[in-house]
Design an enzyme around this catalytic site. Structure first.
Site, PDB file in Angstrom:
ATOM      1  N   GLU A 110       0.850  -1.195   0.000  1.00 23.26           N
ATOM      2  CA  GLU A 110       0.000   0.000   0.000  1.00 23.26           C
ATOM      3  C   GLU A 110       0.883   1.241   0.000  1.00 23.26           C
ATOM      4  O   GLU A 110       2.093   1.170   0.282  1.00 23.26           O
ATOM      5  CB  GLU A 110      -0.916   0.005   1.224  1.00 23.26           C
ATOM      6  N   LYS A 112       2.603   4.640   1.191  1.00 29.97           N
ATOM      7  CA  LYS A 112       3.033   5.196   2.478  1.00 29.97           C
ATOM      8  C   LYS A 112       2.717   6.687   2.471  1.00 29.97           C
ATOM      9  O   LYS A 112       3.461   7.493   1.919  1.00 29.97           O
ATOM     10  CB  LYS A 112       4.531   4.962   2.697  1.00 29.97           C
ATOM     11  N   ASP A 114       2.397  10.449   3.384  1.00 29.85           N
ATOM     12  CA  ASP A 114       3.315  11.351   4.080  1.00 29.85           C
ATOM     13  C   ASP A 114       2.505  12.315   4.935  1.00 29.85           C
ATOM     14  O   ASP A 114       2.246  13.455   4.564  1.00 29.85           O
ATOM     15  CB  ASP A 114       4.171  12.113   3.065  1.00 29.85           C
ATOM     16  N   TYR A 221      -5.492   2.159   7.732  1.00 24.85           N
ATOM     17  CA  TYR A 221      -4.817   0.960   7.237  1.00 24.85           C
ATOM     18  C   TYR A 221      -4.622  -0.112   8.307  1.00 24.85           C
ATOM     19  O   TYR A 221      -3.964  -1.115   8.058  1.00 24.85           O
ATOM     20  CB  TYR A 221      -3.443   1.327   6.650  1.00 24.85           C
ATOM     21  N   LYS A 313      11.309   3.307   1.043  1.00 25.89           N
ATOM     22  CA  LYS A 313      11.274   4.769   0.925  1.00 25.89           C
ATOM     23  C   LYS A 313      11.842   5.214  -0.418  1.00 25.89           C
ATOM     24  O   LYS A 313      12.874   4.724  -0.871  1.00 25.89           O
ATOM     25  CB  LYS A 313      12.085   5.404   2.064  1.00 25.89           C
ATOM     26  N   CYS A 408       5.487  45.802 -15.711  1.00 25.96           N
ATOM     27  CA  CYS A 408       4.493  44.754 -15.477  1.00 25.96           C
ATOM     28  C   CYS A 408       4.158  44.051 -16.790  1.00 25.96           C
ATOM     29  O   CYS A 408       3.857  44.721 -17.786  1.00 25.96           O
ATOM     30  CB  CYS A 408       3.232  45.365 -14.858  1.00 25.96           C
ATOM     31  N   CYS A 411       0.259  45.067 -17.689  1.00 25.19           N
ATOM     32  CA  CYS A 411      -0.214  46.436 -17.979  1.00 25.19           C
ATOM     33  C   CYS A 411       0.903  47.405 -18.329  1.00 25.19           C
ATOM     34  O   CYS A 411       0.639  48.597 -18.575  1.00 25.19           O
ATOM     35  CB  CYS A 411      -1.010  46.968 -16.792  1.00 25.19           C
ATOM     36  N   CYS A 426       3.629  45.542  -8.977  1.00 26.34           N
ATOM     37  CA  CYS A 426       2.967  46.530  -9.826  1.00 26.34           C
ATOM     38  C   CYS A 426       1.882  47.191  -8.985  1.00 26.34           C
ATOM     39  O   CYS A 426       1.023  46.504  -8.432  1.00 26.34           O
ATOM     40  CB  CYS A 426       2.345  45.839 -11.045  1.00 26.34           C
ATOM     41  N   CYS A 432      -4.780  46.837 -13.834  1.00 30.70           N
ATOM     42  CA  CYS A 432      -3.977  45.670 -14.194  1.00 30.70           C
ATOM     43  C   CYS A 432      -4.892  44.447 -14.103  1.00 30.70           C
ATOM     44  O   CYS A 432      -5.356  44.093 -13.013  1.00 30.70           O
ATOM     45  CB  CYS A 432      -2.799  45.550 -13.233  1.00 30.70           C
TER      46      CYS A 432
END
Length: 673
Positions: A110, A112, A114, A221, A313, A408, A411, A426, A432
């Site tokens: 299955e 793992k 995190d 699990y 891992k 920018c 714009c 900006c 903008c």
């Protein structure tokens, strides 16, 4: 009683719909209909609290303040897994299992996850406790926080034992992590490093309402019970758990494999090493277990790990590819973010075409040239990042150096960079286009004006149709404007207009947050509103006056002055005010006249019998005090409850900070004129 029966019926029905939505991914009713039923249940529970279940669906939204986390002994040890990083080590594990059992056993593989390991205790079908791993023999009771995780059932049905435990992992999905970091970035707050650490910190927060907002998820699990004999294998346990309402790995989406062939184990590991980037959450490997429980018992345990399981891992992947170009994105506050455009390359199972470059300093530090070969890595980040340049491959090639832009990209306005800041921005916010859309989407968001019936796609549609450009334009919308739009029916138009009208009830501090001023997040908005009381006082405040407000530094003060010095912003505020938005503190929100703590900087630490810490802090603020997060030379008073750490007391004594007990605090509070 008919209403009590309805309360019980709604409780059962909402648990079922929650299971369909978060576990089975097969909702039968809309979010709107779910919310209507939930509100009906809330109303009935308020009327008949004695009949409300301790695990009612209404508890999912959080709101409880935990004064401290109780340490609880595990009924069954919560062991860690041995890790392996190579095929040879995994083959050695398989050989040990075969030798110990005298046969070739069946294995289950299955993902793992995190995240954060959790133990869930159920009694008579109800969630009783949720406990962290801790040291494996005891952990902390974080039940209030875990109740907000919608994938974890509060109440189950089926042929379950009277008492049992479930082991699983709570994690933060990648899209939830990205939304959280984007909101923090826009508010001028530091972003979180990775989903796992963010999840761990979230589960230890004192306010479960904030935990509920973080959108955590879970897979389970493990199953443990004194009456475990009716389940023979790990996979059978998954099937049982799923039938009872838990979210478990499934064969149909290849998240679990049952096999007695070692080669299929390696194929499963290799598949997810290449494809883990397609998952909506992070994994850092594959767990391989002996499937049959009787075989697990025969193999036994070491002092720290089971002999019948191992975690393979994955290594963080880094890969080299060509840098084709650098483009620049404009955020809602005008912040400019450079993004590397890469020659597409496969990384952790996904095709990577872009990578973050963060800011101008990062570009300069890397000494980037168009055509460079760069190393790209995910390593826990949602967006891949460029880590370094392969200088050897640049030799002999005449490449164009990449310099940060001065205008920018949306714009053409000149970019600015405030001294001490990493990002350019900006400030042409009203013209903008990315900022116009971003500010409107922020304005309607739940933590700001909370305009129900309108979302980000609606805002984009309104802008494209020429209906809105500024937040105030929302309050000019009429039925005839929206009904002619594609995918808008009478009911959706009515809901949107009702949501707009209802937003006028939002309190002043959230209106200030909704304006979208750079570096003004929720906390800063609250500080400003508390100090100035109404928008006119805030608008007229000088930089020096602003910096005198607790937690308002030069950067925020300058941003506020730049915002309010723009006459177009003042015109927009006045227009919003004319539509009835709240731009002053209501009488009910004002601090009490008995400002006994006026001028005092105060720290609250430990636990208290008369209030929880949030209540105590609110009381201090209402009476004129200022809450500080830590003991420094600028703090006047430390309010010390039970279980306060000795280091904090020692620091306060060393700095000459006055220390009050809870009783002394109450005595000063009662000194009324």
């Amino acid at each position: 009683m008919e209403e009590v029966e309805r309360l019980k019926e709604l409780t059962k029905s909402l648990h079922w719909h929650n299971y369909l939505y978060y576990v089975k991914n097969k909702p039968e009713i809309s979010d709107y209909d779910f919310d209507i039923l939930l509100k009906e249940l809330e109303s009935l529970e308020a009327k008949y609290p004695q009949y409300a279940s301790k695990n009612s669906p209404t508890k999912r939204v959080g709101g409880d303040i935990t004064r401290k986390f109780e340490v609880v002994n595990h009924n069954y040890p919560m062991l860690s897994l041995a890790n392996t990083y190579s095929k040879d080590e995994l083959e050695a594990f398989i050989e040990r299992c075969e030798k110990g059992l005298g046969k070739s056993p069946e294995y289950i593989c299955e993902l793992k996850y995190d995240g954060v390991a959790i133990s869930l205790r159920y009694k008579n079908g109800e969630l009783e406790k949720a406990i962290t791993r801790g040291d494996g023999t005891k952990g902390e009771d974080i039940t209030n926080n875990v109740k907000t995780v919608r994938a974890i059932p509060l109440s189950i049905s089926g042929d379950y034992p009277d008492e049992f435990e479930v082991r699983g992992e709570i994690f933060m999905p990648l899209d939830a992590f990205q939304r959280l970091n984007e909101s923090r970035l826009e508010a001028g707050e530091d972003t979180f490093a990775n989903p796992r650490n963010t999840c761990a910190g979230t589960l230890k927060m004192q306010d479960s309402k904030i935990v509920a907002e973080r959108e955590l998820d879970s897979y389970v699990y493990g199953f443990l019970s004194d009456k475990q004999g009716f389940i023979a294998t790990q996979f059978e346990a998954y099937e049982k758990l799923n039938n009872w309402g838990f979210k478990v790995p499934q064969k149909h989406d290849n998240k679990v494999l049952v096999t007695d062939k070692p080669q299929e184990i390696f194929d499963f590991i290799n598949y997810w090493d290449k494809n883990r980037g397609q998952l909506p959450f992070e994994i850092d490997g594959i767990v391989i277990k002996v499937n049959r429980f009787s075989d697990q018992e025969e193999l036994g345990y070491t002092s720290k790990t089971p002999k019948w399981a191992v975690a393979f891992k994955y290594k963080a992947e880094e890969i080299s590819t060509e840098l084709l170009d650098v483009i620049y994105q404009v955020g809602r506050t005008g912040a400019i973010t450079p993004v590397a455009i890469l020659d597409p390359v496969s990384l952790s199972g996904t095709t990577v075409k872009r990578a973050s470059l963060h800011n101008a300093d990062q570009i300069e530090k890397l000494d980037l040239h168009k055509g460079d070969y760069v190393f790209v890595e995910k390593g826990g980040e949602i967006i891949p990042k460029v880590t370094k340049v392969d200088i050897e491959k640049r030799k002999g090639r005449n490449l164009e150096k990449i310099n940060f832009i001065s205008q920018c990209p949306a714009c053409n306005a000149e970019l600015k960079r405030v001294e001490g800041e990493a990002q350019h921005f900006c400030d042409n916010s009203l013209n903008c286009s990315p900022q116009v859309a971003g500010k409107l989407i922020h304005f309607i968001s739940r933590k700001a004006m909370d305009v129900e019936g309108i979302g980000a796609e609606s805002i984009e549609q309104f802008i494209h149709a020429g209906l809105i450009k500024l937040p105030s334009d929302l309050y000019t919308l009429e039925f005839s404007d929206l009904i002619k739009l594609e995918r808008w029916g009478e009911k959706s138009v009515e809901n949107a207009l009702e949501g707009i009208e209802k937003s006028k009830e939002i309190p002043f501090q959230r209106v200030v947050f909704a304006l979208g001023i750079r570096f003004v997040g929720e906390t800063v908005a609250k500080r400003l509103v508390k100090h100035f009381g109404d928008i006119d006082n805030l608008i007229s405040a000088s930089r020096e006056t602003l910096e005198a407000v607790p937690d308002i530094g030069p950067r925020i003060a300058e941003s506020l002055r730049n915002y309010f010095d723009n006459p177009l912003h003042i015109e927009e505020i006045n227009r919003l005010r004319s539509f009835g938005l709240k731009f002053q503190v209501e009488e009910s929100e004002k601090k009490l006249e008995n400002a006994v703590f006026e001028g005092l900087n105060m720290v609250v630490s430990g636990t208290f019998t008369s209030f929880d810490r949030n209540e105590l802090k609110a009381l201090i603020e209402r009476h004129g005090g200022v809450i500080k997060s830590g003991v420094t030379s600028k703090v006047n008073v430390l309010v010390a409850g039970e279980n306060m750490g000795p280091s904090k007391r020692q620091k306060a004594e060393g700095l000459g900070v006055e220390i009050w007990t809870e009783q002394q605090f109450l005595e000063r509070l009662d000194r009324r004129d």
